[in-house]
Motif scaffolding. Structure first.
Motif, PDB file in Angstrom:
ATOM      1  N   VAL A  58      -2.045  14.485   8.987  1.00 62.14           N
ATOM      2  CA  VAL A  58      -2.532  13.303   8.334  1.00 62.14           C
ATOM      3  C   VAL A  58      -1.506  12.228   8.196  1.00 62.14           C
ATOM      4  O   VAL A  58      -0.253  12.399   7.836  1.00 62.14           O
ATOM      5  CB  VAL A  58      -2.954  13.513   6.818  1.00 62.14           C
ATOM      6  N   TYR A  59      -1.967  10.929   8.345  1.00 58.00           N
ATOM      7  CA  TYR A  59      -1.058   9.792   8.095  1.00 58.00           C
ATOM      8  C   TYR A  59      -1.712   8.988   7.452  1.00 58.00           C
ATOM      9  O   TYR A  59      -2.877   8.719   7.350  1.00 58.00           O
ATOM     10  CB  TYR A  59      -0.435   9.286   9.231  1.00 58.00           C
ATOM     11  N   MET A  60      -0.962   8.447   6.096  1.00 64.68           N
ATOM     12  CA  MET A  60      -1.683   7.686   4.966  1.00 64.68           C
ATOM     13  C   MET A  60      -0.954   6.380   5.135  1.00 64.68           C
ATOM     14  O   MET A  60       0.219   6.278   5.215  1.00 64.68           O
ATOM     15  CB  MET A  60      -1.234   8.434   3.796  1.00 64.68           C
ATOM     16  N   LEU A  61      -1.729   5.473   5.256  1.00 59.58           N
ATOM     17  CA  LEU A  61      -1.305   4.003   5.284  1.00 59.58           C
ATOM     18  C   LEU A  61      -1.456   3.198   4.107  1.00 59.58           C
ATOM     19  O   LEU A  61      -2.824   3.061   3.510  1.00 59.58           O
ATOM     20  CB  LEU A  61      -2.122   3.050   6.412  1.00 59.58           C
ATOM     21  N   ASP A  62      -0.620   2.930   3.412  1.00 60.80           N
ATOM     22  CA  ASP A  62      -0.693   2.344   1.710  1.00 60.80           C
ATOM     23  C   ASP A  62      -0.453   0.832   2.260  1.00 60.80           C
ATOM     24  O   ASP A  62       0.381   0.422   2.458  1.00 60.80           O
ATOM     25  CB  ASP A  62       0.547   2.587   0.949  1.00 60.80           C
ATOM     26  N   THR A  63      -1.846   0.225   2.113  1.00 64.79           N
ATOM     27  CA  THR A  63      -1.993  -1.334   2.508  1.00 64.79           C
ATOM     28  C   THR A  63      -1.392  -1.970   1.309  1.00 64.79           C
ATOM     29  O   THR A  63      -1.241  -1.849   0.271  1.00 64.79           O
ATOM     30  CB  THR A  63      -3.231  -1.678   2.830  1.00 64.79           C
ATOM     31  N   ALA A  64      -1.130  -3.617   1.784  1.00 66.37           N
ATOM     32  CA  ALA A  64      -0.596  -4.229   0.775  1.00 66.37           C
ATOM     33  C   ALA A  64      -1.869  -4.846  -0.131  1.00 66.37           C
ATOM     34  O   ALA A  64      -2.940  -4.893   0.279  1.00 66.37           O
ATOM     35  CB  ALA A  64      -0.065  -5.488   1.453  1.00 66.37           C
ATOM     36  N   GLY A  65      -1.297  -5.053  -1.414  1.00 73.98           N
ATOM     37  CA  GLY A  65      -2.511  -5.477  -2.558  1.00 73.98           C
ATOM     38  C   GLY A  65      -2.027  -6.851  -2.842  1.00 73.98           C
ATOM     39  O   GLY A  65      -1.181  -7.308  -2.655  1.00 73.98           O
TER      40      GLY A  65
END
Ligand code: GDP
Length: 298
Positions: free
Chosen positions: A188-195
């Motif tokens: 799995v790769y998790m992408l924490d996008t900008a808020g």
């Protein structure tokens, strides 16, 4: 998380169950109080209205008032209906579609919603409970501190993070994460996008571009459960623009009124998959509608 609502409802139902016989008017009066309690818990108006209508038709259609324990029957109907409004018709709870390694999970949401914390919590859970190899990457090119925060979290929980390279765009980082996840044999790769503090076009466009590049298996919206109906509005907007597969409600350990949990599914059609219950990395639970319905009814 549902203390006030729970208290209000148990008041109504205590009175109802203590009464021996019940007339249809008694049920109507009780349900009027239920409706007010739901609205005070910040449940959206159409959801509260439909809820009461559904309970009313079942409570009057089943000869409930003629039964030996009419009050308890009404409580049971309310319980089932709560479960229905929380879960919808299907059962998608905490299940994530993460087969076909490496599976991308896109984490989206407003700044401060708990997105980075939830990314860490979920990565830890997938690693420890599901035995997955997880890679996390921050796409927040606007806030170097946010990138650092994810690195630190990764070290803390023993989950790998993508090395930070200055000057890349969000799409470039996403591509690099995909490449590293593939070469490195991650599940799995998790992408924490900008808020952002508020939804804006630039943010949405950037998330859309990333989505088109990685084709996420799951797009999870992280929203602050304390914000009630606003959380539901945020979910509708993100879903309309990006398409989300599920919701994580954070700060459900706080004294929020619970409305977000009750309206989310009915308004957006998307399942709540997890709830955040604190700042610690273990404070994440799968969303269990039956248990929550039980908690609301005390
Ligand atoms: P982001 O800007 O969306 O990435 O938000 P962060 O992950 O940095 O979280 C913002 C703050 O909320 C931090 O202080 C977190 O510890 C806190 N937080 C996140 N989730 C929860 C939760 O479920 N409960 C509580 N009480 N605090 C939370």
């Amino acid at each position: 998380m549902f203390e006030n609502l729970s208290e209000r409802l148990s008041g109504v139902f205590d009175r109802l169950t203590k009464q021996g016989a019940l007339s249809e008017d008694d049920v109507k009066t009780a349900l009027r109080e239920v409706r007010v309690a739901l609205l005070e818990a910040d449940v959206s108006l159409p959801v509260a209205r439909d809820f009461v209508k559904a309970v009313q038709s079942k409570a009057t259609g089943q000869a409930v008032t003629k039964s030996i324990t009419p009050g308890q029957q009404v409580v049971k109907i309310v319980h089932d209906e709560l479960q229905h409004v929380l879960a919808g018709d299907d059962d998608e709870r905490g299940e994530l579609k993460i087969d076909n390694a490496p599976a991308p999970i896109l984490m989206v949401g407003l700044q401060g919603s708990g997105k980075t914390t939830t990314t860490g919590k979920l990565a830890k859970r997938l690693t420890e409970k599901n035995g997955k190899r997880v890679l996390m990457a921050s796409l927040d090119i606007y806030r170097p501190a946010a990138m650092q925060q994810l690195q630190v979290l990764g070290q803390q929980i023993g989950v790998d993070t993508l090395p930070i390279v200055a000057g890349e765009t969000a799409v470039q980082i996403a591509k690099r994460a995909k490449q590293q996840a593939t070469l490195g044999g991650y599940d799995v790769y998790m992408l924490d996008t900008a808020g952002r503090l508020q939804i804006d076009e630039v943010l949405m466009q950037e998330v859309e571009d990333v989505r088109d590049v990685v084709k996420p298996r799951e797009t999870l919206l992280v929203v602050d459960g304390l914000t009630g109906q606003v959380a539901v509005e945020v979910a509708e907007e993100f879903d309309g623009k990006i398409g989300i597969s599920g919701v994580v409600l954070t700060r459900m350990d706080g004294d929020g009124r619970g409305g977000a949990a009750l309206s989310m599914r009915a308004v957006t059609g998307k399942p709540i998959k997890f709830v955040g219950l604190g700042e610690k990395m273990d404070a994440l639970e799968t969303f269990e509608p039956d248990r929550i319905a039980g908690r609301i009814l005390g």
